[in-house]
Design a protein around this motif. Structure first.
Motif, PDB file in Angstrom:
ATOM      1  N   VAL A 269       0.848  -1.134  -0.185  1.00  0.00           N
ATOM      2  CA  VAL A 269       0.071  -0.064   0.134  1.00  0.00           C
ATOM      3  C   VAL A 269       0.935   1.283   0.084  1.00  0.00           C
ATOM      4  CG1 VAL A 269      -1.884   1.138   1.357  1.00  0.00           C
ATOM      5  CG2 VAL A 269      -1.754  -1.212   1.122  1.00  0.00           C
ATOM      6  N   SER A 270       0.438   2.320  -0.785  1.00  0.00           N
ATOM      7  CA  SER A 270       1.275   3.508  -0.683  1.00  0.00           C
ATOM      8  C   SER A 270       1.570   4.036   0.482  1.00  0.00           C
ATOM      9  CB  SER A 270       0.655   4.519  -1.845  1.00  0.00           C
ATOM     10  OG  SER A 270       0.459   3.935  -2.977  1.00  0.00           O
ATOM     11  N   GLU A 271       2.609   4.751   0.731  1.00  0.00           N
ATOM     12  CA  GLU A 271       2.880   5.543   1.881  1.00  0.00           C
ATOM     13  C   GLU A 271       1.515   6.504   2.198  1.00  0.00           C
ATOM     14  OE1 GLU A 271       6.539   8.128   4.109  1.00  0.00           O
ATOM     15  OE2 GLU A 271       6.734   7.301   1.961  1.00  0.00           O
ATOM     16  N   GLY A 272       1.385   6.586   3.352  1.00  0.00           N
ATOM     17  CA  GLY A 272       0.210   7.381   3.923  1.00  0.00           C
ATOM     18  C   GLY A 272      -1.172   6.692   4.081  1.00  0.00           C
ATOM     19  N   PHE A 273      -0.930   5.322   3.570  1.00  0.00           N
ATOM     20  CA  PHE A 273      -1.965   4.240   3.943  1.00  0.00           C
ATOM     21  C   PHE A 273      -1.626   3.133   4.659  1.00  0.00           C
ATOM     22  CE2 PHE A 273      -2.910   7.161   0.267  1.00  0.00           C
ATOM     23  CZ  PHE A 273      -4.360   7.352   0.378  1.00  0.00           C
ATOM     24  N   PHE A 274      -2.435   2.323   5.023  1.00  0.00           N
ATOM     25  CA  PHE A 274      -2.108   1.012   5.717  1.00  0.00           C
ATOM     26  C   PHE A 274      -3.196  -0.082   5.694  1.00  0.00           C
ATOM     27  CE2 PHE A 274      -4.435   2.514   9.047  1.00  0.00           C
ATOM     28  CZ  PHE A 274      -4.899   1.663  10.073  1.00  0.00           C
ATOM     29  N   ILE A 275      -2.724  -1.161   5.696  1.00  0.00           N
ATOM     30  CA  ILE A 275      -3.680  -2.366   5.242  1.00  0.00           C
ATOM     31  C   ILE A 275      -4.550  -2.417   6.722  1.00  0.00           C
ATOM     32  CG2 ILE A 275      -3.798  -4.722   5.200  1.00  0.00           C
ATOM     33  CD1 ILE A 275      -1.011  -4.483   3.698  1.00  0.00           C
ATOM     34  N   GLY A 276      -5.770  -2.705   6.388  1.00  0.00           N
ATOM     35  CA  GLY A 276      -6.708  -2.665   7.517  1.00  0.00           C
ATOM     36  C   GLY A 276      -6.910  -3.804   8.036  1.00  0.00           C
ATOM     37  N   GLU A 277      -8.115  -4.296   8.934  1.00  0.00           N
ATOM     38  CA  GLU A 277      -8.012  -5.275   9.927  1.00  0.00           C
ATOM     39  C   GLU A 277      -8.472  -6.579   8.942  1.00  0.00           C
ATOM     40  OE1 GLU A 277     -11.030  -3.782  12.304  1.00  0.00           O
ATOM     41  OE2 GLU A 277      -9.729  -3.114  13.686  1.00  0.00           O
ATOM     42  N   VAL A 278      -8.947  -6.532   7.756  1.00  0.00           N
ATOM     43  CA  VAL A 278      -9.293  -7.671   6.947  1.00  0.00           C
ATOM     44  C   VAL A 278      -8.270  -7.602   5.564  1.00  0.00           C
ATOM     45  CG1 VAL A 278     -11.279  -8.971   5.888  1.00  0.00           C
ATOM     46  CG2 VAL A 278     -11.774  -7.597   7.623  1.00  0.00           C
ATOM     47  N   PRO A 279      -7.195  -8.048   5.696  1.00  0.00           N
ATOM     48  CA  PRO A 279      -6.271  -7.834   4.490  1.00  0.00           C
ATOM     49  C   PRO A 279      -6.395  -8.863   3.413  1.00  0.00           C
ATOM     50  CG  PRO A 279      -5.200  -9.077   6.293  1.00  0.00           C
ATOM     51  CD  PRO A 279      -6.513  -8.669   7.060  1.00  0.00           C
ATOM     52  N   ALA A 280      -7.219  -9.983   3.647  1.00  0.00           N
ATOM     53  CA  ALA A 280      -7.460 -10.894   2.846  1.00  0.00           C
ATOM     54  C   ALA A 280      -9.079 -11.469   2.670  1.00  0.00           C
ATOM     55  CB  ALA A 280      -6.688 -12.161   3.187  1.00  0.00           C
ATOM     56  N   TYR A 281      -9.130 -11.739   1.372  1.00  0.00           N
ATOM     57  CA  TYR A 281     -10.482 -12.322   1.244  1.00  0.00           C
ATOM     58  C   TYR A 281     -10.653 -13.762   0.179  1.00  0.00           C
ATOM     59  CZ  TYR A 281     -14.949 -12.201  -1.249  1.00  0.00           C
ATOM     60  OH  TYR A 281     -16.435 -12.387  -1.760  1.00  0.00           O
ATOM     61  N   GLU A 282     -11.352 -14.713   0.633  1.00  0.00           N
ATOM     62  CA  GLU A 282     -11.246 -16.025  -0.025  1.00  0.00           C
ATOM     63  C   GLU A 282     -12.571 -16.140  -0.791  1.00  0.00           C
ATOM     64  OE1 GLU A 282     -10.282 -20.810   0.962  1.00  0.00           O
ATOM     65  OE2 GLU A 282     -10.334 -19.216   2.524  1.00  0.00           O
ATOM     66  N   LEU A 283     -12.515 -16.480  -2.049  1.00  0.00           N
ATOM     67  CA  LEU A 283     -13.518 -16.580  -2.891  1.00  0.00           C
ATOM     68  C   LEU A 283     -13.622 -18.103  -3.168  1.00  0.00           C
ATOM     69  CD1 LEU A 283     -15.815 -15.517  -4.534  1.00  0.00           C
ATOM     70  CD2 LEU A 283     -14.268 -15.134  -6.440  1.00  0.00           C
ATOM     71  N   THR A 284     -14.751 -18.691  -2.960  1.00  0.00           N
ATOM     72  CA  THR A 284     -14.778 -20.293  -3.383  1.00  0.00           C
ATOM     73  C   THR A 284     -15.623 -20.285  -4.726  1.00  0.00           C
ATOM     74  OG1 THR A 284     -14.886 -20.990  -1.233  1.00  0.00           O
ATOM     75  CG2 THR A 284     -15.699 -22.540  -2.834  1.00  0.00           C
ATOM     76  N   ILE A 285     -15.048 -20.838  -5.826  1.00  0.00           N
ATOM     77  CA  ILE A 285     -15.724 -21.115  -7.042  1.00  0.00           C
ATOM     78  C   ILE A 285     -16.351 -22.443  -7.058  1.00  0.00           C
ATOM     79  CG2 ILE A 285     -15.678 -21.144  -9.284  1.00  0.00           C
ATOM     80  CD1 ILE A 285     -13.285 -19.266  -9.262  1.00  0.00           C
ATOM     81  N   VAL A 286     -17.514 -22.457  -7.003  1.00  0.00           N
ATOM     82  CA  VAL A 286     -18.673 -23.780  -6.784  1.00  0.00           C
ATOM     83  C   VAL A 286     -18.476 -24.303  -8.259  1.00  0.00           C
ATOM     84  CG1 VAL A 286     -20.639 -24.673  -5.787  1.00  0.00           C
ATOM     85  CG2 VAL A 286     -19.526 -22.630  -4.717  1.00  0.00           C
TER      86      VAL A 286
END
Length: 479
Positions: A269-286
């Protein structure tokens, strides 16, 4: 009295006086200290050395605080020792003595029993958030002293084997970038792209960018299409941005190959921002071509145990409690773990394509405290238990069945519980490989965690009235 008798008594008196004089001189000499005898370090038990303070909090860039290292008695010679970082993030931490000499090696002088050190944290002029570091002593040089490996002494004169430092950030909190959900799913025959939503905590005040790293079992170009190049998608945003949509288009391959997953992780992430509390997302392809049966099995027995190595709490049983508890404590009495048992009746192991144990968090403030106290992430480990004969109301640390030495599943995350307003989160443990070889109709597991400094972590048990009990979700291929 005749002359002979007078002479005899005179001689006898001389002998008695001589004996008295000899005895007196002997006693007197024995009471005089031998000036050639040296009393020193070899005649004294070794002194313990440790921290006076157990913990402290310092603001980054603020004035120095004072910490003290003591010994249990005055020293016969100079002693040198190093301050070492045992765990956590100690970037910018500076120690100095009363003369302003900086460093992590210091000396307690002969005839003294303590040294005071100044501790400050340099200001890096950027936001990194609150962090923690634990310090210990090592590389001791000098006779008659030993580094204590446990807290010793009374309450007022206690020496601590470690010193825990909390570093608070003085920089204003910048906008954070994170997903608005932990997971989602989409059918492979969906004609519209799935949208993973990324949100800013406050609108971006300036342009910037971040990367999304793609991983998981799904294959780009075969199972899905996206804007990623070689597994990395760079996202640019403008000032004022609040929401960004990441589009993923499933590929309908008309082949029975099971469900696939894509894990999207925010990075760089660019300087001046930071990674939040949910940094990852899992998508299941059924896989829509898969004739499957999904079974949800509620635990038939669950219980926590407490203590280890024969501690005084090793007979405790938590079979009737609403919460399942685990804790990796510094003391044997603080150690807690729990057991789960599932009935696999009706499940054909040879047809199982997916199996996961799903646990629901409770008492979320404890999870936050554990993450804060520990100073980082912690890993929960699940082990297979061969013996399924244990009973919910009688299992204890003294009677528990043995478990495997290698975990069959783990759960590790940078985000355990970020806010106490978030509740009843689902933690999933993939036990597919174990269920595929279970032929006795039962599955028993043990769950524990790494060191949480005595902080307890809680999941709902099958006795919990307001939360989902532990469950095993099994997917079978019916072909």
């Amino acid at each position: 009295m005749n002359i002979m008798n007078i002479k005899f008594y005179k001689e006898k008196s001389k002998i008695l006086l001589t004996l008295v004089a000899v005895i007196f001189l002997s006693v007197t000499y024995s009471c005089v200290e031998n000036e050639d005898t040296v009393y020193g370090i070899e005649d004294e038990p070794d002194a313990a050395i440790g921290f006076v303070q157990k913990e402290a909090t310092v603001l980054e860039g603020d004035k120095a605080i004072q910490i003290e290292v003591n010994t249990s008695k005055f020293l016969y010679e100079d002693v040198t020792v190093d301050l070492a970082v045992a765990s956590g993030d100690a970037a910018g931490v500076v120690f100095s003595d009363s003369d302003g000499n900086e460093g992590t090696t210091f000396t307690i002088q002969k005839g003294a029993k303590s040294i005071s050190l100044n501790l400050r944290v340099e200001n890096d002029n950027k936001y990194t958030g609150t962090r923690n570091a634990t310090f210990t002593l090592e590389n001791l040089k000098g006779d008659g002293v030993y580094i204590t490996e446990q807290n010793v002494g009374g309450e007022e004169k206690r020496l601590n084997f470690e010193f825990k430092l909390t570093i608070e950030d003085d920089a204003p909190v910048p906008p954070s970038v994170g997903f608005n959900a932990l997971a989602g799913e989409v059918s492979e025959d969906t004609t519209e792209a799935h949208k993973a939503i990324i949100e800013f905590t406050t609108p971006a005040v300036e342009p910037g960018s971040f990367d999304i790293i793609y991983s998981g079992t799904a294959i780009a170009g075969t199972d899905y299409n996206s804007d990623a190049v070689n597994g990395v998608q760079t996202v640019d945003f403008q000032s004022g941005a609040q929401t960004i949509e990441i589009e993923i288009a499933p590929v309908n391959n008309a082949v029975v190959d099971g469900n696939k997953s894509i894990i999207l992780t925010i990075s760089n992430v660019s300087e001046g921002f930071f990674i939040g509390e949910v940094p990852a997302y899992e998508l299941t392809i059924v896989d829509d071509d898969l004739p499957i049966k999904e079974s949800t099995i509620i635990t038939e027995a669950d219980a926590w145990t407490r203590g280890k190595n024969g501690s005084g709490k090793s007979d405790d049983n938590g079979g009737d409690k609403a919460d399942l508890v685990m804790s990796g404590g510094d003391k044997d009495d603080d150690f807690r773990e729990f057991y789960l048992k599932f009935d696999l009746a009706g499940i054909d192991p040879s047809k199982v394509i997916e199996a996961k144990i799903v646990l629901t968090t409770t008492r979320e403030s404890n999870w936050l405290n554990a993450e804060t106290n520990f100073g980082g992430i912690t890993t929960q480990s699940m082990y297979h238990v061969i013996d399924d004969s244990w009973e919910e109301m009688s299992i204890t640390a003294n009677t528990m069945p043995a478990a495997g030495t290698s975990p069959i599943a783990t759960f590790t995350s940078d985000f355990l519980i970020g806010e106490t307003t978030l509740s009843s989160l689902q933690h999933e443990f993939d036990v597919t490989a174990q269920v595929q070889i279970e032929t006795d109709g039962k599955l028993s597991v043990r769950l524990n965690t790494g060191n949480t400094l005595g902080q307890r972590l809680f999941y709902a048990s099958r006795e919990h009235v307001n939360n989902t009990p532990p469950r095993l979700v099994v997917v079978e291929d019916l072909q």
